[in-house]
Each structure stands twice: as C-alpha cells, then as structure tokens.
Design an enzyme around this catalytic site. Structure first.
Site, PDB file in Angstrom:
ATOM      1  N   ARG A 182       0.846  -1.197   0.000  1.00  0.00           N
ATOM      2  CA  ARG A 182       0.000   0.000   0.000  1.00  0.00           C
ATOM      3  C   ARG A 182       0.879   1.243   0.000  1.00  0.00           C
ATOM      4  O   ARG A 182       1.786   1.381   0.824  1.00  0.00           O
ATOM      5  CB  ARG A 182      -0.898  -0.006   1.246  1.00  0.00           C
ATOM      6  CG  ARG A 182      -1.717   1.265   1.453  1.00  0.00           C
ATOM      7  CD  ARG A 182      -3.012   1.235   0.682  1.00  0.00           C
ATOM      8  NE  ARG A 182      -3.759   2.473   0.746  1.00  0.00           N
ATOM      9  CZ  ARG A 182      -4.744   2.721   1.589  1.00  0.00           C
ATOM     10  NH1 ARG A 182      -5.092   1.817   2.490  1.00  0.00           N
ATOM     11  NH2 ARG A 182      -5.384   3.861   1.540  1.00  0.00           N
TER      12      ARG A 182
ATOM     13  N   ASP B 180      -8.666  -0.077   8.406  1.00  0.00           N
ATOM     14  CA  ASP B 180      -9.186   1.090   9.111  1.00  0.00           C
ATOM     15  C   ASP B 180      -9.493   0.729  10.558  1.00  0.00           C
ATOM     16  O   ASP B 180     -10.039  -0.343  10.829  1.00  0.00           O
ATOM     17  CB  ASP B 180     -10.485   1.585   8.459  1.00  0.00           C
ATOM     18  CG  ASP B 180     -10.255   2.251   7.119  1.00  0.00           C
ATOM     19  OD1 ASP B 180      -9.181   2.863   6.932  1.00  0.00           O
ATOM     20  OD2 ASP B 180     -11.144   2.164   6.258  1.00  0.00           O
TER      21      ASP B 180
ATOM     22  N   ARG C 212      -6.471  -0.820  -4.126  1.00  0.00           N
ATOM     23  CA  ARG C 212      -5.403  -0.945  -3.134  1.00  0.00           C
ATOM     24  C   ARG C 212      -5.157  -2.413  -2.818  1.00  0.00           C
ATOM     25  O   ARG C 212      -6.082  -3.222  -2.858  1.00  0.00           O
ATOM     26  CB  ARG C 212      -5.739  -0.177  -1.863  1.00  0.00           C
ATOM     27  CG  ARG C 212      -7.015  -0.653  -1.218  1.00  0.00           C
ATOM     28  CD  ARG C 212      -7.741   0.343  -0.394  1.00  0.00           C
ATOM     29  NE  ARG C 212      -8.038   1.540  -1.113  1.00  0.00           N
ATOM     30  CZ  ARG C 212      -8.381   2.669  -0.541  1.00  0.00           C
ATOM     31  NH1 ARG C 212      -8.474   2.748   0.755  1.00  0.00           N
ATOM     32  NH2 ARG C 212      -8.652   3.738  -1.237  1.00  0.00           N
TER      33      ARG C 212
ATOM     34  N   ASP D  79      -6.178  -2.263   2.807  1.00  0.00           N
ATOM     35  CA  ASP D  79      -6.647  -1.112   3.558  1.00  0.00           C
ATOM     36  C   ASP D  79      -7.102  -1.631   4.921  1.00  0.00           C
ATOM     37  O   ASP D  79      -7.902  -2.564   4.991  1.00  0.00           O
ATOM     38  CB  ASP D  79      -7.829  -0.453   2.829  1.00  0.00           C
ATOM     39  CG  ASP D  79      -8.311   0.811   3.521  1.00  0.00           C
ATOM     40  OD1 ASP D  79      -7.473   1.545   4.088  1.00  0.00           O
ATOM     41  OD2 ASP D  79      -9.525   1.074   3.484  1.00  0.00           O
TER      42      ASP D  79
END
Length: 195
Positions: free
Chosen positions: A105, A121, A116, A119
């Site tokens: 990334r 989060d 991507r 990811d």
C-alpha cells in the site's frame, strides 16, 4: 515427610508468590479490504500479522463488495476483526499502517478510495473517541455508518456494537442503508489455531 504430604505441599501456592495481573487492553475493531493482487492471500497475511498484537482476535466471514465511490475498479474483498489491544490508538495506527505498507500500500501516491492491495481502518477503540490531524486518526471511523461493507462484517463479530458518540446500535444504522452489493464469500478467510 510422606509422599502425600509432599504432594499437598506442592499444590499450595508459595506464601510470597503474587499474581501479577496481565493488562487486558481495550476492545478494538478494524475493517480490512483489498482489491489488488491476490486479495484473499493478502487479507490472510494481514490477519496473521494482526494476531501478533491483538489478543482474543475474532474474524468475520469474507465478503465481496462492489466498489462504492470510485466504481471503475475491481470488487473488494472485505472483513472485520476485533481483539484486545494494550497500547494507544496512535500505536495501533502505526502498526496497521506498517502492515499496509508491507503488503504494497502506498498512501502517498494511491488514488483516494481507489484500488489498493490492503486497507486497514480502525473503526472502534473501546468507547474512546479520537480526533487528531497528526497522525490523521478519527475514531470511531467517520465513514463507517455509511458503509455496508464495514457494518455487515463488524456486526457478525460484534452484534451489539454501538456508536460511542451517539449510543446508537450499528445494527439500526445498517438497517437504514440501501443495498451496496455486499455478498458473503464461500471462501474461508481465517481459521484460528487452537492450542
């Protein structure tokens, strides 16, 4: 001393022995996504890395999701993870950003909301709310209440999760969202090793 007396003595705790409590940490929830490369293998690798510092880790099923904001890209694979973390929110951010970078990334040159490799989060960190610019971190994640691909896997592992700001259950938030193309995959993502 008889053998029975010796055995009983071994069963007794030492008078000076003290139990040292192990910090349990706060319950955190993360969302994972990938749509470049071998996404399922990338997500499995990320889970392996996360298991090194999240205790009691729970992992949702794998979901295949239509892209939301930038629609001219491949479908995403998504999952949610929860576990206990004994450090600070910014320490968790540094760890997950490092895992993302290790899987290719590039946050500086990538297209926002575009394709991507990985990811991750931070959705929730206990009942804390965090808002800071450096590092760029907001908890609860500001967009999570708009995203089925976040809420569906999250509620699979934390069905009673609620917004720490409003107290609203995320299942009620999810009920108000339109269909966003989130479909459970048949592929198994994570099988914890039982010792």
């Amino acid at each position: 001393m008889t053998a029975d007396a010796a055995e009983n003595m071994l069963r007794q705790p030492l008078p000076s022995a003290k139990r040292v409590p192990v910090p349990e940490g706060e319950l955190v929830a993360l969302s994972l996504g990938s749509n470049q490369g071998d996404s399922v293998s990338i997500l499995r690798g990320a889970l392996q890395r996360l298991s090194a510092f999240l205790s009691g880790m729970r992992v949702s099923s794998l979901y295949r999701t239509a892209p939301q904001d930038v629609t001219d890209q491949p479908d995403f694979y998504n999952a949610a993870v929860s576990g206990r973390f004994c450090r600070t929110p910014d320490a968790l951010l540094r760890l997950v950003n490092g895992i993302e970078a290790d899987f290719g990334r590039d946050r500086l040159h990538g297209v926002p909301k575009g394709p991507r490799t990985l990811d991750i989060d931070i959705l929730l960190f206990g009942n804390r709310t965090v808002s800071c610019k450096a590092p760029d971190l907001e908890i609860p994640h500001p967009a999570m209440k708009k995203r089925q691909f976040v809420l569906v896997p999250l509620l699979e592992i934390l069905p009673d999760a609620a917004d720490p700001v409003t107290g609203m259950f995320f299942r009620d938030v999810l009920a108000g969202l339109p269909d966003q193309g989130v479909r459970k995959s048949e592929e198994e993502l994570w099988k914890p090793i039982r010792l």
